[in-house]
Scaffold this motif. Sequence first.
Motif, short mmCIF file in Angstrom:
data_model
loop_
_atom_site.label_atom_id
_atom_site.label_comp_id
_atom_site.label_asym_id
_atom_site.label_seq_id
_atom_site.Cartn_x
_atom_site.Cartn_y
_atom_site.Cartn_z
N LYS A 1 9.50 17.28 2.24
CA LYS A 1 9.48 18.34 3.23
C LYS A 1 10.02 17.81 4.57
N LYS A 2 9.60 16.60 4.94
CA LYS A 2 10.12 15.98 6.16
C LYS A 2 11.61 15.71 6.06
N MET A 3 12.07 15.33 4.86
CA MET A 3 13.51 15.13 4.64
C MET A 3 14.26 16.44 4.87
N GLY A 4 13.68 17.54 4.40
CA GLY A 4 14.30 18.85 4.61
C GLY A 4 14.40 19.21 6.08
N TYR A 5 13.33 18.94 6.84
CA TYR A 5 13.36 19.20 8.28
C TYR A 5 14.40 18.32 8.97
N ALA A 6 14.47 17.06 8.54
CA ALA A 6 15.40 16.10 9.15
C ALA A 6 16.86 16.41 8.83
N SER A 7 17.09 17.22 7.82
CA SER A 7 18.48 17.55 7.46
C SER A 7 19.20 18.28 8.58
N GLN B 1 18.68 10.19 7.78
CA GLN B 1 17.74 11.27 7.48
C GLN B 1 16.39 10.70 7.02
N MET B 2 16.44 9.64 6.23
CA MET B 2 15.20 8.98 5.78
C MET B 2 14.44 8.42 6.98
N LEU B 3 15.16 7.81 7.93
CA LEU B 3 14.51 7.28 9.14
C LEU B 3 13.86 8.39 9.94
N PHE B 4 14.56 9.52 10.09
CA PHE B 4 14.00 10.65 10.82
C PHE B 4 12.77 11.20 10.10
N SER B 5 12.70 11.02 8.79
CA SER B 5 11.56 11.51 8.01
C SER B 5 10.31 10.67 8.21
N ILE B 6 10.49 9.39 8.52
CA ILE B 6 9.30 8.55 8.75
C ILE B 6 8.92 8.49 10.23
N ASP B 7 9.82 8.93 11.10
CA ASP B 7 9.52 8.99 12.54
C ASP B 7 10.22 10.22 13.10
N THR B 8 9.50 11.32 13.13
CA THR B 8 10.10 12.61 13.54
C THR B 8 10.52 12.63 15.00
N GLU C 1 0.84 -1.20 0.00
CA GLU C 1 0.00 0.00 0.00
C GLU C 1 0.88 1.25 0.00
N GLY C 2 0.23 2.39 -0.12
CA GLY C 2 0.96 3.65 -0.09
C GLY C 2 1.46 3.98 1.30
N MET C 3 2.34 4.96 1.37
CA MET C 3 2.98 5.33 2.63
C MET C 3 2.15 6.32 3.44
N GLY C 4 0.98 6.73 2.94
CA GLY C 4 0.14 7.65 3.69
C GLY C 4 0.55 9.10 3.58
N MET C 5 1.38 9.41 2.60
CA MET C 5 1.81 10.78 2.35
C MET C 5 2.21 10.92 0.90
N SER C 6 2.26 12.15 0.44
CA SER C 6 2.71 12.41 -0.93
C SER C 6 4.23 12.53 -0.93
N SER C 7 4.82 12.50 -2.11
CA SER C 7 6.27 12.68 -2.21
C SER C 7 6.65 14.08 -1.74
N THR C 8 5.80 15.06 -1.98
CA THR C 8 6.06 16.43 -1.53
C THR C 8 6.15 16.49 -0.01
#
Length: 176
Positions: free
Chosen positions: A30-36, A117-124, A19-26
């Motif tokens: 955005k979460k990746m940017g915050y996690a940077s 960073q990807m991990l931080f994006s899926i669990d802030t 199934e989908g991840m429950g969010m759009s790529s955008t």
Amino acid sequence: MIVATISILIFVNVVFCSEGMGMSSTQFLKKMGYASTKVKDGISSVNIASGIQSFGKSKKALECSAKLMLVLTESEEGNELLNVALMYLANSYTDGDKSTAISRSFENSRFENICRQMLFSIDTSMSDSEAEKILKSLGIYGNMLDGIQRSRSVNGFRCMLKLQPGGTIMMVISKI
């Protein structure tokens, strides 16, 4: 790099998710940017905004360096993210190098940091020590070179890491 990009985009298309991840790529980007801000040598929000490229209706890619690429696969409608993959073209590793420990080069460290960073994006709310444990269990510190796919469930997502034939190391996150 163009041939590698095309083969990566085709390969990521065969990564299955239920199934989908429950969010759009955008939203994910955005979460990746915050996690940077939580990682050294990750992908900055500026680089994400200026470097993301669309490949057809359901693929987006971000070239992080000459050897690193982030690929996002969306549903056909383009409204939901199906999976995210970080590809590392570490073609210096072959099947004969299974016992070799991964060196601490800049590219290897950058791959590790972007995976974090990807991990931080899926669990802030994830701490750095939690991310470290997950990456270690996935084999980021050398076990991944044995070619065995390792996976771990994180916050309802499946994180997978494996050395692919030909020397490409791939970290994939999808919904379970």
